[in-house]
Design a protein around this motif. Structure first.
Motif, mmCIF file in Angstrom:
data_model
loop_
_atom_site.group_PDB
_atom_site.id
_atom_site.type_symbol
_atom_site.label_atom_id
_atom_site.label_comp_id
_atom_site.label_asym_id
_atom_site.label_seq_id
_atom_site.Cartn_x
_atom_site.Cartn_y
_atom_site.Cartn_z
ATOM 1 N N SER A 176 -6.244 4.939 -0.091
ATOM 2 C CA SER A 176 -5.504 3.990 -0.765
ATOM 3 C C SER A 176 -6.312 2.629 0.287
ATOM 4 O O SER A 176 -6.567 3.178 1.292
ATOM 5 N N SER A 177 -5.802 1.454 -0.412
ATOM 6 C CA SER A 177 -6.183 0.422 0.825
ATOM 7 C C SER A 177 -5.072 0.049 1.724
ATOM 8 O O SER A 177 -3.916 0.154 1.318
ATOM 9 N N PRO A 178 -5.527 -0.646 2.797
ATOM 10 C CA PRO A 178 -4.489 -1.071 3.821
ATOM 11 C C PRO A 178 -3.484 -1.855 3.054
ATOM 12 O O PRO A 178 -2.528 -1.832 3.432
ATOM 13 N N LYS A 186 -5.330 0.942 9.417
ATOM 14 C CA LYS A 186 -7.053 0.576 9.446
ATOM 15 C C LYS A 186 -7.803 1.247 8.561
ATOM 16 O O LYS A 186 -7.328 2.529 8.072
ATOM 17 N N GLN A 187 -8.735 0.659 8.046
ATOM 18 C CA GLN A 187 -9.303 1.263 6.990
ATOM 19 C C GLN A 187 -10.761 2.247 7.544
ATOM 20 O O GLN A 187 -11.393 1.565 8.497
ATOM 21 N N GLU A 188 -10.846 3.253 7.154
ATOM 22 C CA GLU A 188 -11.871 4.068 7.159
ATOM 23 C C GLU A 188 -12.594 4.494 5.848
ATOM 24 O O GLU A 188 -11.978 5.534 5.167
ATOM 25 N N GLY A 189 -13.634 4.009 5.367
ATOM 26 C CA GLY A 189 -14.124 4.541 4.012
ATOM 27 C C GLY A 189 -13.062 4.125 3.261
ATOM 28 O O GLY A 189 -12.695 3.196 2.959
ATOM 29 N N ASP A 190 -13.027 5.017 2.272
ATOM 30 C CA ASP A 190 -12.152 4.852 1.107
ATOM 31 C C ASP A 190 -10.619 5.242 1.385
ATOM 32 O O ASP A 190 -9.970 5.105 0.836
ATOM 33 N N TYR A 191 -10.510 5.503 3.100
ATOM 34 C CA TYR A 191 -9.088 5.869 3.228
ATOM 35 C C TYR A 191 -8.375 4.736 3.960
ATOM 36 O O TYR A 191 -9.055 3.983 4.980
ATOM 37 N N THR A 192 -7.120 4.575 4.025
ATOM 38 C CA THR A 192 -6.296 4.174 4.957
ATOM 39 C C THR A 192 -5.719 4.876 6.123
ATOM 40 O O THR A 192 -5.071 5.822 5.605
ATOM 41 N N ILE A 193 -5.941 4.869 7.405
ATOM 42 C CA ILE A 193 -5.342 5.635 8.445
ATOM 43 C C ILE A 193 -4.379 5.053 8.697
ATOM 44 O O ILE A 193 -4.059 3.685 9.229
ATOM 45 N N VAL A 194 -3.303 5.699 8.859
ATOM 46 C CA VAL A 194 -1.658 5.305 9.293
ATOM 47 C C VAL A 194 -1.528 5.940 10.703
ATOM 48 O O VAL A 194 -1.523 7.044 10.948
ATOM 49 N N LEU A 195 -1.509 5.103 11.880
ATOM 50 C CA LEU A 195 -0.875 5.542 12.946
ATOM 51 C C LEU A 195 0.635 5.200 13.207
ATOM 52 O O LEU A 195 1.003 3.981 13.166
ATOM 53 N N PHE A 196 1.430 6.222 13.241
ATOM 54 C CA PHE A 196 2.891 6.194 13.353
ATOM 55 C C PHE A 196 3.186 6.717 14.872
ATOM 56 O O PHE A 196 2.928 7.469 15.292
ATOM 57 N N SER A 255 1.363 10.874 -0.672
ATOM 58 C CA SER A 255 1.663 11.373 -2.244
ATOM 59 C C SER A 255 1.569 10.270 -2.977
ATOM 60 O O SER A 255 1.213 10.113 -4.073
ATOM 61 N N LEU A 256 2.924 9.320 -2.651
ATOM 62 C CA LEU A 256 3.100 8.134 -3.483
ATOM 63 C C LEU A 256 1.688 7.173 -3.851
ATOM 64 O O LEU A 256 1.307 6.893 -4.745
ATOM 65 N N LEU A 257 0.994 6.912 -2.684
ATOM 66 C CA LEU A 257 -0.140 6.218 -2.723
ATOM 67 C C LEU A 257 -1.443 6.831 -3.464
ATOM 68 O O LEU A 257 -2.052 6.177 -4.084
ATOM 69 N N GLU A 258 -1.482 8.194 -3.147
ATOM 70 C CA GLU A 258 -2.371 8.943 -4.070
ATOM 71 C C GLU A 258 -2.311 9.204 -5.371
ATOM 72 O O GLU A 258 -3.130 9.556 -6.017
ATOM 73 N N THR A 259 -0.726 9.602 -5.826
ATOM 74 C CA THR A 259 -0.654 10.169 -7.023
ATOM 75 C C THR A 259 0.185 9.451 -7.959
ATOM 76 O O THR A 259 0.565 9.650 -9.061
ATOM 77 N N GLY A 260 1.144 8.190 -7.152
ATOM 78 C CA GLY A 260 1.906 7.526 -7.908
ATOM 79 C C GLY A 260 3.324 8.208 -7.788
ATOM 80 O O GLY A 260 4.364 7.481 -8.050
ATOM 81 N N LYS A 261 3.513 9.453 -7.009
ATOM 82 C CA LYS A 261 4.928 9.958 -6.983
ATOM 83 C C LYS A 261 4.921 10.413 -5.553
ATOM 84 O O LYS A 261 4.173 11.444 -4.983
ATOM 85 N N GLY A 262 6.133 9.738 -4.754
ATOM 86 C CA GLY A 262 6.375 10.438 -3.580
ATOM 87 C C GLY A 262 7.693 11.311 -3.781
ATOM 88 O O GLY A 262 7.977 11.768 -4.810
#
Lengths: 163, 163
Positions: free
Chosen positions: B23-25, B100-110, B138-145
């Motif tokens: 997903s995008s940032p 932060k963005q890494e390629g097609d992914y957003t890395i979430v540091l929590f 899951s929400l961001l990748e599939t639309g369902k959390g």
């Protein structure tokens, strides 16, 4: 400037988790102390000796893996491993599992202790351990875990590492 | 007996996680800073103001919930909350999200920081945050959390708490 000595900060960098599994402490312990059990929730490539003093090899294909020395175990109560091989951030760290019964559930208190610094890799390992604990829970409750290579990916599948 | 004064130690214990989301940032940030987004991965009972200085109310039915003050946000980069209400172990702690963005992914540091002690409840919260981060992914990748009340249970469903 300050006129009082600075307090020494002790930063505890541990990965901690707790899950409740509808299973007995005895069955949960089996899943942590037999190759068959470990293969069914962590990685299907589990080798080595599960007795105290033994060395367990957990492998995850091209991502490598870990060697753990079994430091301690008490049936249905406790397992303690120490990482003896790779990755470098893991060497010397300890992984402990404490089990206790609450009603129909076994509570698993998990600690991965001895990290030197809260590096980004440690954040990843915390999430990955969390998902492997859910795999252990699923194995014991439904008969089916999600061990590598069918593990739940917490990152880009091309970059996701087992620890 | 010891001949040196004991150092005063300040313990710091944090819950840390890291997930990679396809997903995008910008989209990830939306899921953390709008009621619609938060309702779709954490709890469907999310109320309050998402702007800086605002207070968000997250409720989980009979288990209660949390009030968070929005301390800081930087679009597509960072969100910082402080817990202002319940449970007592959470009051004053801070929850931060770094993107932060890494390629097609957003890395979430929590990080959930400021725990006074590594109590058993903290172990539980670590596992529960891990499973809610997978719900966000899951929400961001599939639309369902999997927000409450359909959240993944990490414990006996009768005892599982949201934090």
């Amino acid at each position: 400037m300050q006129d009082q000595p600075q307090k020494e900060e002790l930063y505890i960098v541990d990965i901690l988790h707790r899950v409740g599994i509808k299973s007995s402490p005895k069955e949960t312990y089996q899943a942590l102390t037999t190759r068959e059990g470990l293969s069914a929730w962590w990685t299907n490539d589990t080798q080595g000796e599960t007795k105290a003093g033994g060395k367990l090899q957990f492998r995850f294909g091209p991502s490598g893996g870990f060697d753990m020395k079994v430091l301690e175990f008490r049936p249905a109560e406790r397992v303690l491993w120490q990482v003896v091989e790779r990755p470098k951030e893991w060497i010397g760290t300890k992984v402990s599992w404490e089990l206790k019964q609450e009603g129909d559930y076994t509570i698993v208190l998990f600690k991965h202790q001895g990290w030197k610094e809260p590096v980004e890799f440690m954040h990843h390992c915390s999430s990955k351990w969390g998902s492997f604990l859910m795999s252990l829970k699923s194995l014991l409750e439904t008969g089916k875990g999600a061990p590598w290579p069918n593990d739940i990916k917490v990152d880009d599948p091309q970059k996701d590492t087992p620890g």
